[in-house]
Design a protein around this motif. Sequence first.
Motif, PDB file in Angstrom:
ATOM      1  N   ILE A  54       0.858  -1.188   0.000  1.00 18.78           N
ATOM      2  CA  ILE A  54       0.000   0.000   0.000  1.00 18.78           C
ATOM      3  C   ILE A  54       0.893   1.236   0.000  1.00 18.78           C
ATOM      4  CG2 ILE A  54      -1.968  -1.075   1.146  1.00 18.78           C
ATOM      5  CD1 ILE A  54      -0.973   0.237   3.759  1.00 18.78           C
ATOM      6  N   LYS A  55       0.381   2.343  -0.542  1.00 22.38           N
ATOM      7  CA  LYS A  55       1.108   3.609  -0.514  1.00 22.38           C
ATOM      8  C   LYS A  55       0.838   4.302   0.810  1.00 22.38           C
ATOM      9  CE  LYS A  55       1.585   5.055  -5.260  1.00 22.38           C
ATOM     10  NZ  LYS A  55       1.215   6.082  -6.241  1.00 22.38           N
ATOM     11  N   ILE A  56       1.900   4.854   1.397  1.00 18.40           N
ATOM     12  CA  ILE A  56       1.766   5.597   2.650  1.00 18.40           C
ATOM     13  C   ILE A  56       2.514   6.922   2.524  1.00 18.40           C
ATOM     14  CG2 ILE A  56       1.451   3.607   4.137  1.00 18.40           C
ATOM     15  CD1 ILE A  56       4.432   3.978   4.920  1.00 18.40           C
ATOM     16  N   LYS A  57       2.190   7.836   3.409  1.00 14.77           N
ATOM     17  CA  LYS A  57       2.863   9.127   3.476  1.00 14.77           C
ATOM     18  C   LYS A  57       3.673   9.158   4.758  1.00 14.77           C
ATOM     19  CE  LYS A  57       0.352  12.922   4.170  1.00 14.77           C
ATOM     20  NZ  LYS A  57      -0.459  14.123   3.905  1.00 14.77           N
ATOM     21  N   LEU A  58       4.961   9.476   4.652  1.00 13.23           N
ATOM     22  CA  LEU A  58       5.815   9.649   5.822  1.00 13.23           C
ATOM     23  C   LEU A  58       5.896  11.145   6.108  1.00 13.23           C
ATOM     24  CD1 LEU A  58       8.709   7.165   5.002  1.00 13.23           C
ATOM     25  CD2 LEU A  58       6.869   6.844   6.628  1.00 13.23           C
ATOM     26  N   LEU A  59       5.290  11.565   7.217  1.00 12.53           N
ATOM     27  CA  LEU A  59       5.176  12.975   7.573  1.00 12.53           C
ATOM     28  C   LEU A  59       6.234  13.347   8.608  1.00 12.53           C
ATOM     29  CD1 LEU A  59       3.398  15.492   7.097  1.00 12.53           C
ATOM     30  CD2 LEU A  59       2.000  14.734   9.007  1.00 12.53           C
ATOM     31  N   SER A  60       6.868  14.492   8.418  1.00 10.39           N
ATOM     32  CA  SER A  60       7.950  14.946   9.291  1.00 10.39           C
ATOM     33  C   SER A  60       7.442  15.238  10.700  1.00 10.39           C
ATOM     34  CB  SER A  60       8.579  16.210   8.714  1.00 10.39           C
ATOM     35  OG  SER A  60       9.535  16.734   9.599  1.00 10.39           O
ATOM     36  N   SER A  61       8.223  14.811  11.697  1.00 10.26           N
ATOM     37  CA  SER A  61       7.863  15.097  13.088  1.00 10.26           C
ATOM     38  C   SER A  61       8.315  16.491  13.515  1.00 10.26           C
ATOM     39  CB  SER A  61       8.472  14.043  14.013  1.00 10.26           C
ATOM     40  OG  SER A  61       9.878  14.101  13.949  1.00 10.26           O
ATOM     41  N   ALA A  62       9.015  17.219  12.623  1.00 10.88           N
ATOM     42  CA  ALA A  62       9.454  18.586  12.916  1.00 10.88           C
ATOM     43  C   ALA A  62       8.349  19.600  12.621  1.00 10.88           C
ATOM     44  CB  ALA A  62      10.700  18.920  12.106  1.00 10.88           C
ATOM     45  N   ASN A  63       7.172  19.130  12.214  1.00  9.69           N
ATOM     46  CA  ASN A  63       6.002  19.971  11.915  1.00  9.69           C
ATOM     47  C   ASN A  63       6.287  21.021  10.836  1.00  9.69           C
ATOM     48  OD1 ASN A  63       4.327  18.647  13.723  1.00  9.69           O
ATOM     49  ND2 ASN A  63       5.081  19.875  15.421  1.00  9.69           N
ATOM     50  N   THR A  64       7.062  20.634   9.822  1.00 10.80           N
ATOM     51  CA  THR A  64       7.315  21.534   8.706  1.00 10.80           C
ATOM     52  C   THR A  64       6.332  21.295   7.571  1.00 10.80           C
ATOM     53  OG1 THR A  64       8.895  19.964   7.777  1.00 10.80           O
ATOM     54  CG2 THR A  64       9.779  21.696   9.184  1.00 10.80           C
TER      55      THR A  64
ATOM     56  N   PHE B  76       6.603  18.812   5.490  1.00 14.25           N
ATOM     57  CA  PHE B  76       7.295  18.056   4.454  1.00 14.25           C
ATOM     58  C   PHE B  76       6.999  16.570   4.624  1.00 14.25           C
ATOM     59  CE2 PHE B  76      10.923  15.928   2.500  1.00 14.25           C
ATOM     60  CZ  PHE B  76      10.937  16.546   1.265  1.00 14.25           C
ATOM     61  N   PHE B  77       6.845  15.858   3.490  1.00 13.99           N
ATOM     62  CA  PHE B  77       6.561  14.427   3.560  1.00 13.99           C
ATOM     63  C   PHE B  77       7.178  13.685   2.384  1.00 13.99           C
ATOM     64  CE2 PHE B  77       3.155  16.330   1.120  1.00 13.99           C
ATOM     65  CZ  PHE B  77       2.951  15.443   0.063  1.00 13.99           C
ATOM     66  N   TYR B  78       7.386  12.391   2.594  1.00 14.36           N
ATOM     67  CA  TYR B  78       7.814  11.466   1.552  1.00 14.36           C
ATOM     68  C   TYR B  78       6.662  10.512   1.298  1.00 14.36           C
ATOM     69  CZ  TYR B  78      12.763  12.669   2.265  1.00 14.36           C
ATOM     70  OH  TYR B  78      13.962  13.323   2.342  1.00 14.36           O
ATOM     71  N   VAL B  79       6.548  10.000   0.068  1.00 11.49           N
ATOM     72  CA  VAL B  79       5.564   8.980  -0.268  1.00 11.49           C
ATOM     73  C   VAL B  79       6.328   7.704  -0.574  1.00 11.49           C
ATOM     74  CG1 VAL B  79       3.745   8.278  -1.871  1.00 11.49           C
ATOM     75  CG2 VAL B  79       3.931  10.646  -1.166  1.00 11.49           C
ATOM     76  N   THR B  80       5.903   6.592   0.046  1.00  6.66           N
ATOM     77  CA  THR B  80       6.573   5.318  -0.148  1.00  6.66           C
ATOM     78  C   THR B  80       5.554   4.194  -0.091  1.00  6.66           C
ATOM     79  OG1 THR B  80       8.415   3.948   0.594  1.00  6.66           O
ATOM     80  CG2 THR B  80       7.108   5.026   2.302  1.00  6.66           C
ATOM     81  N   LYS B  81       6.012   2.980  -0.286  1.00  4.37           N
ATOM     82  CA  LYS B  81       5.155   1.804  -0.213  1.00  4.37           C
ATOM     83  C   LYS B  81       5.615   0.919   0.925  1.00  4.37           C
ATOM     84  CE  LYS B  81       5.904   0.785  -4.581  1.00  4.37           C
ATOM     85  NZ  LYS B  81       5.903   0.061  -5.844  1.00  4.37           N
ATOM     86  N   LYS B  82       4.688   0.148   1.475  1.00  2.38           N
ATOM     87  CA  LYS B  82       5.059  -0.847   2.481  1.00  2.38           C
ATOM     88  C   LYS B  82       4.174  -2.064   2.320  1.00  2.38           C
ATOM     89  CE  LYS B  82       2.318  -0.210   6.629  1.00  2.38           C
ATOM     90  NZ  LYS B  82       2.362  -0.087   8.057  1.00  2.38           N
ATOM     91  N   ASN B  83       4.681  -3.199   2.754  1.00  2.00           N
ATOM     92  CA  ASN B  83       3.929  -4.435   2.731  1.00  2.00           C
ATOM     93  C   ASN B  83       3.057  -4.450   3.984  1.00  2.00           C
ATOM     94  OD1 ASN B  83       2.985  -7.069   2.868  1.00  2.00           O
ATOM     95  ND2 ASN B  83       4.854  -7.923   2.009  1.00  2.00           N
ATOM     96  N   SER B  84       1.756  -4.330   3.809  1.00  2.00           N
ATOM     97  CA  SER B  84       0.849  -4.203   4.956  1.00  2.00           C
ATOM     98  C   SER B  84       0.661  -5.520   5.694  1.00  2.00           C
ATOM     99  CB  SER B  84      -0.500  -3.658   4.505  1.00  2.00           C
ATOM    100  OG  SER B  84      -1.085  -4.530   3.558  1.00  2.00           O
ATOM    101  N   ARG B  85       0.951  -6.638   5.065  1.00  2.00           N
ATOM    102  CA  ARG B  85       0.816  -7.936   5.742  1.00  2.00           C
ATOM    103  C   ARG B  85       2.031  -8.258   6.595  1.00  2.00           C
ATOM    104  NH1 ARG B  85      -1.282 -10.889   0.366  1.00  2.00           N
ATOM    105  NH2 ARG B  85      -3.275  -9.818   0.242  1.00  2.00           N
ATOM    106  N   ALA B  86       3.207  -7.906   6.116  1.00  2.00           N
ATOM    107  CA  ALA B  86       4.438  -8.211   6.847  1.00  2.00           C
ATOM    108  C   ALA B  86       4.731  -7.181   7.938  1.00  2.00           C
ATOM    109  CB  ALA B  86       5.617  -8.280   5.888  1.00  2.00           C
TER     110      ALA B  86
END
Length: 55
Positions: free
Chosen positions: A7-17, A19-29
């Motif tokens: 599935i596609k997910i968004k990685l959101l910065s914890s610095a509250n700027t 800014f985010f990255y978009v990546t994929k992850k295996n939701s079952r594993a």
Amino acid sequence: MAKTATIKIKLLSSANTGFFYVTKKNSRAMVEKMKKRKYDPIARKHVEFRESKIK
């Protein structure tokens, strides 16, 4: 048809700027939320990015 494992997910910065990255992850594993340390160009340093949903 079978449901895809990745599935596609968004990685959101914890610095509250905002800014985010978009990546994929295996939701079952990987059932827990993803956390990665990556570079935030707005904060100009490496910070922790946490998974959030893509709207």
